[in-house]
Scaffold this motif. Structure first.
Motif, short mmCIF file in Angstrom:
data_model
loop_
_atom_site.label_atom_id
_atom_site.label_comp_id
_atom_site.label_asym_id
_atom_site.label_seq_id
_atom_site.Cartn_x
_atom_site.Cartn_y
_atom_site.Cartn_z
N CYS A 112 0.86 -1.19 0.00
CA CYS A 112 0.00 0.00 0.00
C CYS A 112 0.89 1.24 0.00
O CYS A 112 1.27 1.74 1.07
CB CYS A 112 -0.92 0.01 1.23
N GLY A 113 1.23 1.75 -1.19
CA GLY A 113 2.14 2.87 -1.29
C GLY A 113 1.48 4.21 -1.05
O GLY A 113 0.34 4.43 -1.46
N ASN A 114 2.21 5.12 -0.37
CA ASN A 114 1.75 6.48 -0.07
C ASN A 114 0.52 6.45 0.84
O ASN A 114 -0.53 7.03 0.52
CB ASN A 114 1.45 7.27 -1.34
N GLN A 115 0.67 5.82 1.98
CA GLN A 115 -0.44 5.74 2.93
C GLN A 115 -0.69 7.10 3.58
O GLN A 115 0.22 7.91 3.75
CB GLN A 115 -0.14 4.70 4.00
N GLY A 116 -1.93 7.34 3.95
CA GLY A 116 -2.30 8.58 4.61
C GLY A 116 -3.75 8.93 4.31
O GLY A 116 -4.48 8.17 3.66
N VAL A 117 -4.17 10.09 4.80
CA VAL A 117 -5.51 10.63 4.52
C VAL A 117 -5.30 11.92 3.73
O VAL A 117 -4.57 12.82 4.18
CB VAL A 117 -6.29 10.90 5.81
N PHE A 118 -5.93 12.02 2.57
CA PHE A 118 -5.67 13.12 1.65
C PHE A 118 -6.96 13.87 1.31
O PHE A 118 -8.02 13.24 1.14
CB PHE A 118 -5.06 12.58 0.36
#
Length: 204
Positions: free
Chosen positions: A104-110
């Motif tokens: 899961c690349g570039n995890q976060g909340v955007f």
């Protein structure tokens, strides 16, 4: 497996008689950017698309596995007429509890940008395979009670439902509303089939 910017400015000439009515009649558009960074067969129907409300986007197929690379996904809303003033949308990307985070690349909340141009938010990368766990994609909304983000998420083949966590039959959908986020999980691997995804933005 689961079925990821472009900025195209639209100029409206101030002072022309048609500019106001034309802008006012322009529906908001929901955009998806979907591209591969390895084997193209894992990300079917790549490219960028914009669907005017309340139309569905074309469906995407995510079928990542042990083949090289993965799929890049990003989202955006173009609201030329300011029909969605006050609305806020986000999308979150996270590995499932205990799963291998490399899937899961570039995890976060955007923030899911709502602008007057064709603009996408941050790209997330799905590269699920036979490693443990999977990736969760969560959409959330706040600020308006007269808007829904509908999500059609279904397995490409009947036996593939375990690869598409929280999937529904093809003719059913989840609805994201304020205080009611929706999470779908991409768990594609070497098993047959992938996950299909289509979205729409709806005012009522």
């Amino acid at each position: 497996m689961l079925t990821c910017g472009l900025a195209l400015a639209t100029t409206v000439t101030a002072g022309t008689a048609a500019a106001g009515p034309r802008a006012a009649s322009t529906p908001a558009e929901l955009g998806i950017s979907f591209n591969y960074d390895g084997h193209d067969k894992q990300c079917v129907s790549p490219g960028q698309q914009w669907a005017p409300s309340p139309d569905w986007t074309n469906s995407l197929l995510v079928d990542t596995d042990s083949r090289r690379g993965g799929c890049l996904l990003a989202f955006g809303v173009r609201d030329l007429a300011s029909n969605l003033t006050g609305l806020a949308l986000t999308y979150g990307w996270a590995v499932s509890p205990g799963g291998h985070s490399g899937q899961c690349g570039n995890q976060g909340v955007f923030p899911l940008p709502i602008t007057s141009t064709h603009t996408f938010g941050s790209a997330i990368r799905a590269d699920t395979d036979d490693r443990g766990g999977y990736c969760n994609l969560t959409f959330a909304m706040s600020g308006r009670t007269d808007v829904a983000l509908d999500i059609r998420f279904w397995a490409e083949v009947e036996d593939g439902k375990q690869q598409c966590v929280n999937s529904l039959p093809q003719d059913e959908w989840h609805s994201v509303r304020p205080g009611a986020p929706i999470t779908i999980g991409l768990n594609t691997d070497s098993r047959i089939g992938g996950c299909k995804l289509s979205l729409r933005l709806r005012q009522f």
